[in-house]
Design a protein around this motif. Structure first.
Motif, PDB file in Angstrom:
ATOM      1  N   ARG A   1       0.822  -1.210   0.000  1.00  7.40           N
ATOM      2  CA  ARG A   1       0.000   0.000   0.000  1.00  7.40           C
ATOM      3  C   ARG A   1       0.853   1.256   0.000  1.00  7.40           C
ATOM      4  O   ARG A   1       2.045   1.210   0.273  1.00  7.40           O
ATOM      5  N   LYS A   2       0.171   2.364  -0.298  1.00  2.60           N
ATOM      6  CA  LYS A   2       0.763   3.693  -0.144  1.00  2.60           C
ATOM      7  C   LYS A   2       0.020   4.331   1.021  1.00  2.60           C
ATOM      8  O   LYS A   2      -1.196   4.194   1.133  1.00  2.60           O
ATOM      9  N   GLN A   3       0.732   5.019   1.887  1.00  2.00           N
ATOM     10  CA  GLN A   3       0.086   5.635   3.052  1.00  2.00           C
ATOM     11  C   GLN A   3       0.516   7.085   3.170  1.00  2.00           C
ATOM     12  O   GLN A   3       1.621   7.441   2.782  1.00  2.00           O
ATOM     13  N   PHE A   4      -0.403   7.913   3.669  1.00  2.00           N
ATOM     14  CA  PHE A   4      -0.139   9.351   3.698  1.00  2.00           C
ATOM     15  C   PHE A   4      -1.068  10.038   4.678  1.00  2.00           C
ATOM     16  O   PHE A   4      -2.089   9.493   5.092  1.00  2.00           O
ATOM     17  N   ILE A   5      -0.667  11.263   5.045  1.00  2.17           N
ATOM     18  CA  ILE A   5      -1.534  12.140   5.830  1.00  2.17           C
ATOM     19  C   ILE A   5      -2.208  13.069   4.834  1.00  2.17           C
ATOM     20  O   ILE A   5      -1.562  13.614   3.946  1.00  2.17           O
ATOM     21  N   LEU A   6      -3.511  13.233   4.983  1.00  3.37           N
ATOM     22  CA  LEU A   6      -4.288  14.033   4.039  1.00  3.37           C
ATOM     23  C   LEU A   6      -4.745  15.317   4.734  1.00  3.37           C
ATOM     24  O   LEU A   6      -5.411  15.270   5.757  1.00  3.37           O
ATOM     25  N   ASP A   7      -4.315  16.463   4.193  1.00  5.39           N
ATOM     26  CA  ASP A   7      -4.758  17.765   4.687  1.00  5.39           C
ATOM     27  C   ASP A   7      -5.830  18.283   3.752  1.00  5.39           C
ATOM     28  O   ASP A   7      -5.616  18.351   2.535  1.00  5.39           O
ATOM     29  N   VAL A   8      -6.983  18.636   4.313  1.00  4.27           N
ATOM     30  CA  VAL A   8      -8.100  19.136   3.522  1.00  4.27           C
ATOM     31  C   VAL A   8      -8.339  20.590   3.918  1.00  4.27           C
ATOM     32  O   VAL A   8      -8.532  20.890   5.096  1.00  4.27           O
TER      33      VAL A   8
ATOM     34  N   ASP B   1      -8.086   0.290  -8.467  1.00  2.00           N
ATOM     35  CA  ASP B   1      -9.503   0.174  -8.110  1.00  2.00           C
ATOM     36  C   ASP B   1      -9.831   1.243  -7.070  1.00  2.00           C
ATOM     37  O   ASP B   1      -9.190   1.279  -6.018  1.00  2.00           O
ATOM     38  N   PRO B   2     -10.810   2.112  -7.315  1.00  4.05           N
ATOM     39  CA  PRO B   2     -11.137   3.165  -6.339  1.00  4.05           C
ATOM     40  C   PRO B   2     -11.586   2.618  -4.974  1.00  4.05           C
ATOM     41  O   PRO B   2     -11.494   3.320  -3.974  1.00  4.05           O
ATOM     42  N   GLN B   3     -12.041   1.354  -4.949  1.00  6.50           N
ATOM     43  CA  GLN B   3     -12.449   0.761  -3.674  1.00  6.50           C
ATOM     44  C   GLN B   3     -11.257   0.443  -2.780  1.00  6.50           C
ATOM     45  O   GLN B   3     -11.437   0.164  -1.595  1.00  6.50           O
ATOM     46  N   SER B   4     -10.049   0.476  -3.321  1.00  7.38           N
ATOM     47  CA  SER B   4      -8.865   0.162  -2.528  1.00  7.38           C
ATOM     48  C   SER B   4      -8.331   1.388  -1.789  1.00  7.38           C
ATOM     49  O   SER B   4      -7.264   1.344  -1.198  1.00  7.38           O
ATOM     50  N   ILE B   5      -9.101   2.499  -1.794  1.00  3.78           N
ATOM     51  CA  ILE B   5      -8.732   3.704  -1.049  1.00  3.78           C
ATOM     52  C   ILE B   5      -9.484   3.706   0.274  1.00  3.78           C
ATOM     53  O   ILE B   5     -10.706   3.539   0.301  1.00  3.78           O
TER      54      ILE B   5
ATOM     55  N   ILE C   1      -3.843   3.671   0.216  1.00  5.66           N
ATOM     56  CA  ILE C   1      -4.224   3.190  -1.105  1.00  5.66           C
ATOM     57  C   ILE C   1      -3.535   1.845  -1.293  1.00  5.66           C
ATOM     58  O   ILE C   1      -2.307   1.769  -1.387  1.00  5.66           O
ATOM     59  N   TYR C   2      -4.329   0.775  -1.339  1.00  7.42           N
ATOM     60  CA  TYR C   2      -3.776  -0.564  -1.513  1.00  7.42           C
ATOM     61  C   TYR C   2      -3.524  -0.836  -2.989  1.00  7.42           C
ATOM     62  O   TYR C   2      -4.214  -0.313  -3.855  1.00  7.42           O
ATOM     63  N   ASP C   3      -2.534  -1.687  -3.274  1.00 10.37           N
ATOM     64  CA  ASP C   3      -2.194  -2.028  -4.655  1.00 10.37           C
ATOM     65  C   ASP C   3      -3.343  -2.748  -5.350  1.00 10.37           C
ATOM     66  O   ASP C   3      -3.568  -2.573  -6.543  1.00 10.37           O
ATOM     67  N   ASN C   4      -4.085  -3.578  -4.586  1.00 17.66           N
ATOM     68  CA  ASN C   4      -5.244  -4.275  -5.136  1.00 17.66           C
ATOM     69  C   ASN C   4      -6.224  -4.598  -4.011  1.00 17.66           C
ATOM     70  O   ASN C   4      -5.895  -4.444  -2.828  1.00 17.66           O
ATOM     71  N   LEU C   5      -7.420  -5.039  -4.376  1.00 14.60           N
ATOM     72  CA  LEU C   5      -8.446  -5.331  -3.371  1.00 14.60           C
ATOM     73  C   LEU C   5      -8.073  -6.520  -2.499  1.00 14.60           C
ATOM     74  O   LEU C   5      -8.429  -6.563  -1.319  1.00 14.60           O
ATOM     75  N   HIS C   6      -7.357  -7.478  -3.067  1.00 15.96           N
ATOM     76  CA  HIS C   6      -6.947  -8.658  -2.299  1.00 15.96           C
ATOM     77  C   HIS C   6      -6.078  -8.249  -1.102  1.00 15.96           C
ATOM     78  O   HIS C   6      -6.275  -8.719   0.020  1.00 15.96           O
ATOM     79  N   ALA C   7      -5.130  -7.345  -1.339  1.00 16.67           N
ATOM     80  CA  ALA C   7      -4.255  -6.856  -0.264  1.00 16.67           C
ATOM     81  C   ALA C   7      -5.070  -6.084   0.771  1.00 16.67           C
ATOM     82  O   ALA C   7      -4.831  -6.200   1.974  1.00 16.67           O
ATOM     83  N   ALA C   8      -6.043  -5.302   0.307  1.00 16.10           N
ATOM     84  CA  ALA C   8      -6.884  -4.531   1.226  1.00 16.10           C
ATOM     85  C   ALA C   8      -7.652  -5.463   2.147  1.00 16.10           C
ATOM     86  O   ALA C   8      -7.711  -5.248   3.364  1.00 16.10           O
ATOM     87  N   LYS C   9      -8.237  -6.509   1.578  1.00 12.57           N
ATOM     88  CA  LYS C   9      -9.024  -7.451   2.390  1.00 12.57           C
ATOM     89  C   LYS C   9      -8.137  -8.234   3.349  1.00 12.57           C
ATOM     90  O   LYS C   9      -8.572  -8.629   4.426  1.00 12.57           O
ATOM     91  N   LYS C  10      -6.873  -8.415   2.973  1.00 12.00           N
ATOM     92  CA  LYS C  10      -5.944  -9.172   3.817  1.00 12.00           C
ATOM     93  C   LYS C  10      -5.464  -8.358   5.018  1.00 12.00           C
ATOM     94  O   LYS C  10      -5.364  -8.876   6.127  1.00 12.00           O
ATOM     95  N   PHE C  11      -5.166  -7.055   4.793  1.00 12.96           N
ATOM     96  CA  PHE C  11      -4.506  -6.267   5.827  1.00 12.96           C
ATOM     97  C   PHE C  11      -5.407  -5.282   6.572  1.00 12.96           C
ATOM     98  O   PHE C  11      -5.072  -4.881   7.682  1.00 12.96           O
ATOM     99  N   GLU C  12      -6.515  -4.854   5.987  1.00 15.10           N
ATOM    100  CA  GLU C  12      -7.379  -3.859   6.639  1.00 15.10           C
ATOM    101  C   GLU C  12      -8.143  -4.491   7.790  1.00 15.10           C
ATOM    102  O   GLU C  12      -8.558  -5.654   7.697  1.00 15.10           O
ATOM    103  N   PRO C  13      -8.382  -3.737   8.879  1.00 11.89           N
ATOM    104  CA  PRO C  13      -9.214  -4.252   9.967  1.00 11.89           C
ATOM    105  C   PRO C  13     -10.636  -4.481   9.486  1.00 11.89           C
ATOM    106  O   PRO C  13     -11.113  -3.801   8.572  1.00 11.89           O
ATOM    107  N   LYS C  14     -11.303  -5.430  10.114  1.00 15.38           N
ATOM    108  CA  LYS C  14     -12.638  -5.842   9.676  1.00 15.38           C
ATOM    109  C   LYS C  14     -13.629  -4.674   9.695  1.00 15.38           C
ATOM    110  O   LYS C  14     -14.444  -4.532   8.779  1.00 15.38           O
ATOM    111  N   TYR C  15     -13.558  -3.819  10.719  1.00 15.32           N
ATOM    112  CA  TYR C  15     -14.533  -2.730  10.825  1.00 15.32           C
ATOM    113  C   TYR C  15     -14.405  -1.749   9.666  1.00 15.32           C
ATOM    114  O   TYR C  15     -15.402  -1.204   9.185  1.00 15.32           O
ATOM    115  N   ARG C  16     -13.181  -1.531   9.153  1.00 10.19           N
ATOM    116  CA  ARG C  16     -13.002  -0.624   8.015  1.00 10.19           C
ATOM    117  C   ARG C  16     -13.493  -1.260   6.719  1.00 10.19           C
ATOM    118  O   ARG C  16     -13.999  -0.574   5.844  1.00 10.19           O
ATOM    119  N   LEU C  17     -13.344  -2.584   6.609  1.00 11.76           N
ATOM    120  CA  LEU C  17     -13.875  -3.279   5.437  1.00 11.76           C
ATOM    121  C   LEU C  17     -15.404  -3.213   5.434  1.00 11.76           C
ATOM    122  O   LEU C  17     -16.016  -3.038   4.383  1.00 11.76           O
TER     123      LEU C  17
END
Length: 139
Positions: free
Chosen positions: A28-35, A60-64, A84-100
């Protein structure tokens, strides 16, 4: 550092990324977002997600995943964290369940408060790997 103004509801929203890192181990790519949203309320995460997708063009926009936003006192500036995950498979593997569940990639298993408490108390009586067996409902 990236900039992207958006003209929605009359007032512009500018997003900037800081501390951008590519984390190869977690794919994944990780960052702090200032709005910066002067003169309007805090923009919804869905709007920010589309702006980030325009900036970084993921596969895939769902990987954000955007979370942990806090608006500064007085308004106009909000800071949060983005992945931003490289693909959805990585997102489902590493993201906490509540965020999924929040993102709509998993479904919440409904259980009553009483069931959770009973399971917790059964797990207290055993040690080690046996806790998982107790959690599944079998002793």
């Amino acid at each position: 550092m990236g900039d992207n103004p958006s003209a929605s509801s009359g007032k512009t929203v500018t997003i900037r990324t800081r501390k951008f890192k590519t984390n190869r181990l977690l794919a994944r790519k990780q960052f702090i977002l200032d709005v910066i949203h002067q003169g309007r309320s805090t923009p919804p995460k869905s709007e920010l997600k589309t702006l980030v997708a325009q900036m970084y063009k993921p596969s895939d926009p769902q990987s954000i995943f955007l979370f942990g936003f806090q608006t500064k006192f007085g308004g106009g500036r909000t800071t949060g964290f983005g992945l931003i995950y490289d693909n959805l498979h990585a997102a489902k593997k590493f993201e906490p369940k509540y965020r999924l569940i929040r993102a709509g990639l998993a479904t919440k298993v409904p259980s009553s408060r009483k069931q959770r408490k009973e399971r917790k108390n059964r797990a207290k009586k055993v040690r080690g790997t046996a806790k998982a067996k107790v959690g599944s409902g079998k002793k």
